[in-house]
Design a protein around this motif. Structure first.
Motif, PDB file in Angstrom:
ATOM      1  N   GLY A  40       0.812  -1.211   0.000  1.00 47.97           N
ATOM      2  CA  GLY A  40       0.000   0.000   0.000  1.00 47.97           C
ATOM      3  C   GLY A  40       0.843   1.257   0.000  1.00 47.97           C
ATOM      4  N   ALA A  41       1.954   1.252   0.754  1.00 47.71           N
ATOM      5  CA  ALA A  41       2.839   2.421   0.798  1.00 47.71           C
ATOM      6  C   ALA A  41       3.434   2.705  -0.579  1.00 47.71           C
ATOM      7  N   ALA A  42       3.861   1.637  -1.272  1.00 48.04           N
ATOM      8  CA  ALA A  42       4.424   1.811  -2.618  1.00 48.04           C
ATOM      9  C   ALA A  42       3.367   2.334  -3.589  1.00 48.04           C
ATOM     10  N   LEU A  43       2.169   1.760  -3.511  1.00 42.54           N
ATOM     11  CA  LEU A  43       1.075   2.207  -4.380  1.00 42.54           C
ATOM     12  C   LEU A  43       0.694   3.653  -4.080  1.00 42.54           C
ATOM     13  N   LEU A  44       0.707   4.015  -2.801  1.00 42.20           N
ATOM     14  CA  LEU A  44       0.355   5.383  -2.424  1.00 42.20           C
ATOM     15  C   LEU A  44       1.386   6.373  -2.928  1.00 42.20           C
ATOM     16  N   ALA A  45       2.672   6.031  -2.822  1.00 40.40           N
ATOM     17  CA  ALA A  45       3.726   6.917  -3.321  1.00 40.40           C
ATOM     18  C   ALA A  45       3.547   7.161  -4.816  1.00 40.40           C
ATOM     19  N   ALA A  46       3.252   6.086  -5.561  1.00 39.34           N
ATOM     20  CA  ALA A  46       3.027   6.225  -6.997  1.00 39.34           C
ATOM     21  C   ALA A  46       1.779   7.057  -7.278  1.00 39.34           C
ATOM     22  N   THR A  47       0.735   6.860  -6.478  1.00 43.66           N
ATOM     23  CA  THR A  47      -0.508   7.610  -6.660  1.00 43.66           C
ATOM     24  C   THR A  47      -0.293   9.102  -6.428  1.00 43.66           C
ATOM     25  N   LEU A  48       0.479   9.437  -5.407  1.00 50.87           N
ATOM     26  CA  LEU A  48       0.771  10.845  -5.124  1.00 50.87           C
ATOM     27  C   LEU A  48       1.546  11.480  -6.270  1.00 50.87           C
ATOM     28  N   LEU A  49       2.468  10.718  -6.850  1.00 53.71           N
ATOM     29  CA  LEU A  49       3.231  11.217  -7.994  1.00 53.71           C
ATOM     30  C   LEU A  49       2.300  11.471  -9.179  1.00 53.71           C
ATOM     31  N   VAL A  50       1.356  10.546  -9.391  1.00 58.68           N
ATOM     32  CA  VAL A  50       0.390  10.692 -10.474  1.00 58.68           C
ATOM     33  C   VAL A  50      -0.524  11.885 -10.220  1.00 58.68           C
ATOM     34  N   ALA A  51      -0.930  12.068  -8.955  1.00 60.53           N
ATOM     35  CA  ALA A  51      -1.799  13.191  -8.614  1.00 60.53           C
ATOM     36  C   ALA A  51      -1.101  14.519  -8.906  1.00 60.53           C
ATOM     37  N   GLY A  52       0.200  14.589  -8.623  1.00 63.99           N
ATOM     38  CA  GLY A  52       0.950  15.793  -8.935  1.00 63.99           C
ATOM     39  C   GLY A  52       1.021  16.043 -10.429  1.00 63.99           C
ATOM     40  N   PHE A  53       1.202  14.965 -11.199  1.00 64.05           N
ATOM     41  CA  PHE A  53       1.235  15.098 -12.656  1.00 64.05           C
ATOM     42  C   PHE A  53      -0.117  15.557 -13.197  1.00 64.05           C
ATOM     43  N   ALA A  54      -1.198  15.073 -12.588  1.00 60.10           N
ATOM     44  CA  ALA A  54      -2.532  15.477 -13.024  1.00 60.10           C
ATOM     45  C   ALA A  54      -2.729  16.980 -12.866  1.00 60.10           C
ATOM     46  N   VAL A  55      -2.178  17.548 -11.799  1.00 64.78           N
ATOM     47  CA  VAL A  55      -2.260  18.997 -11.603  1.00 64.78           C
ATOM     48  C   VAL A  55      -1.496  19.722 -12.710  1.00 64.78           C
ATOM     49  N   CYS A  56      -0.363  19.150 -13.112  1.00 64.35           N
ATOM     50  CA  CYS A  56       0.433  19.747 -14.190  1.00 64.35           C
ATOM     51  C   CYS A  56      -0.332  19.773 -15.510  1.00 64.35           C
ATOM     52  N   CYS A  57      -1.228  18.815 -15.693  1.00 61.19           N
ATOM     53  CA  CYS A  57      -1.966  18.704 -16.948  1.00 61.19           C
ATOM     54  C   CYS A  57      -3.172  19.627 -17.017  1.00 61.19           C
ATOM     55  N   LEU A  58      -3.498  20.299 -15.933  1.00 61.69           N
ATOM     56  CA  LEU A  58      -4.665  21.183 -15.923  1.00 61.69           C
ATOM     57  C   LEU A  58      -4.415  22.405 -16.815  1.00 61.69           C
ATOM     58  N   PRO A  59      -5.445  22.874 -17.533  1.00 60.58           N
ATOM     59  CA  PRO A  59      -5.277  24.081 -18.361  1.00 60.58           C
ATOM     60  C   PRO A  59      -4.810  25.287 -17.554  1.00 60.58           C
ATOM     61  N   ALA A  60      -5.300  25.412 -16.318  1.00 59.67           N
ATOM     62  CA  ALA A  60      -4.929  26.561 -15.489  1.00 59.67           C
ATOM     63  C   ALA A  60      -3.441  26.581 -15.185  1.00 59.67           C
ATOM     64  N   THR A  61      -2.837  25.405 -15.052  1.00 59.46           N
ATOM     65  CA  THR A  61      -1.400  25.337 -14.764  1.00 59.46           C
ATOM     66  C   THR A  61      -0.595  25.869 -15.938  1.00 59.46           C
ATOM     67  N   THR A  62      -0.934  25.405 -17.138  1.00 57.55           N
ATOM     68  CA  THR A  62      -0.248  25.908 -18.332  1.00 57.55           C
ATOM     69  C   THR A  62      -0.481  27.396 -18.510  1.00 57.55           C
ATOM     70  N   GLN A  63      -1.707  27.835 -18.301  1.00 55.90           N
ATOM     71  CA  GLN A  63      -2.046  29.249 -18.428  1.00 55.90           C
ATOM     72  C   GLN A  63      -1.176  30.103 -17.497  1.00 55.90           C
ATOM     73  N   THR A  64      -1.091  29.671 -16.248  1.00 54.76           N
ATOM     74  CA  THR A  64      -0.346  30.442 -15.254  1.00 54.76           C
ATOM     75  C   THR A  64       1.146  30.472 -15.557  1.00 54.76           C
ATOM     76  N   LEU A  65       1.713  29.306 -15.871  1.00 58.21           N
ATOM     77  CA  LEU A  65       3.152  29.241 -16.134  1.00 58.21           C
ATOM     78  C   LEU A  65       3.520  29.942 -17.439  1.00 58.21           C
ATOM     79  N   ALA A  66       2.675  29.789 -18.455  1.00 53.59           N
ATOM     80  CA  ALA A  66       2.952  30.468 -19.719  1.00 53.59           C
ATOM     81  C   ALA A  66       2.862  31.980 -19.537  1.00 53.59           C
TER      82      ALA A  66
END
Length: 272
Positions: free
Chosen positions: A11-37
């Motif tokens: 579960g700890a390994a799966l959770l670590a991977a899930t948190l990494l994926v959750a962070g990537f999902a935030v990166c994929c949001l239109p608002a993230t690109t808008q703000t950084l661009a």
């Protein structure tokens, strides 16, 4: 080693991977690109202004990340925006009109041509004016990668949730606490190593990351190309910071829940 310990470790390994994926999902949001661009796409070396590059960056993000039924139509739509912006940027009196050569203006003069044809003609003049075939191919590669693995990444998150649910249902609070606290701890350890690497040699980290998923030579472009003008190095450094901060933020929530589970485990132990 009992089943609880094994389940908690998994579960700890799966959770670590899930948190990494959750962070990537935030990166994929239109608002993230808008703000950084908005903050990073300066347009200093581009025939486009900053205000012209930002909408192009957001539209290119959609083409790169979003799953659409008709990729050809999506490519034509992106090309249409590039060509429309090019005509506005090269118009007489536009802020950067002097940077537009006669061949570049001629490439987009034929309004009867399709958006894709017009962008291809403009890209042949120079990749600083449009997304050329190499850039579009790389964006397609990114889209195939992201949309292709999204379901698998979702399954990792579901698996982590199921493990946590099993431990909670069976009232194995100590094992649940281990999972919820060690998952974020492992993630932070990995991110710390990557952060040090990024500070010391961000270009090297960037190159290694891309080499894991793309063929060498397919993801490097001229410094003044339209793609790099939209997404300069500082943009990707900011994206990395957003990724790490988002993953750690979700991790802190999990860690707090793990502390609650540890408290419940102490009560359970005293009662036993």
């Amino acid at each position: 080693m009992n089943s609880q310990t094994i389940l908690a470790g998994l579960g700890a390994a799966l959770l670590a991977a899930t948190l990494l994926v959750a962070g990537f999902a935030v990166c994929c949001l239109p608002a993230t690109t808008q703000t950084l661009a908005q903050a990073m796409s300066t347009g200093d070396d581009s025939p486009y202004t900053h205000d012209e590059l930002v909408p192009l960056a957001v539209a290119t993000r959609a083409f790169t990340v979003d799953a659409v039924p008709d990729r050809a139509a999506a490519a034509d739509e992106l090309a249409g925006l590039v060509v429309q912006t090019a005509r506005e940027a090269s118009a007489e009196g536009a802020p950067k009109a002097p940077l537009w050569t006669t061949p570049a203006k001629e490439a987009i003069a034929d309004e009867a041509a399709s958006p894709t044809e017009a962008m291809e003609a403009l890209a042949q003049v120079g990749d600083r004016y449009a997304l050329d075939a190499d850039a579009m191919s790389h964006l397609e590669d990114c889209n195939r990668l992201i949309t292709g693995v999204s379901s698998w990444l979702g399954m990792i998150a579901v698996a982590a949730l199921l493990v946590a649910a099993v431990l909670l249902f069976q009232k194995h609070y100590a094992a649940l606490a281990f999972m919820l606290r060690m998952g974020p701890a492992f993630l932070v350890a990995v991110l710390a190593v990557l952060a040090v690497w990024g500070v010391v040699d961000f270009n090297g980290l960037f190159a290694v990351f891309h080499s894991l998923f793309f063929v060498d030579g397919t993801w490097t472009f001229n410094y003044d190309s339209l793609l790099i003008s939209m997404y300069p190095l500082n943009f990707w450094m900011g994206m990395g910071a957003v990724w790490a901060a988002s993953a750690v933020g979700w991790g802190l929530i999990c860690f707090a829940l793990g502390c609650v589970a540890a408290w419940r485990a102490q009560i359970q132990q005293r009662r036993a």
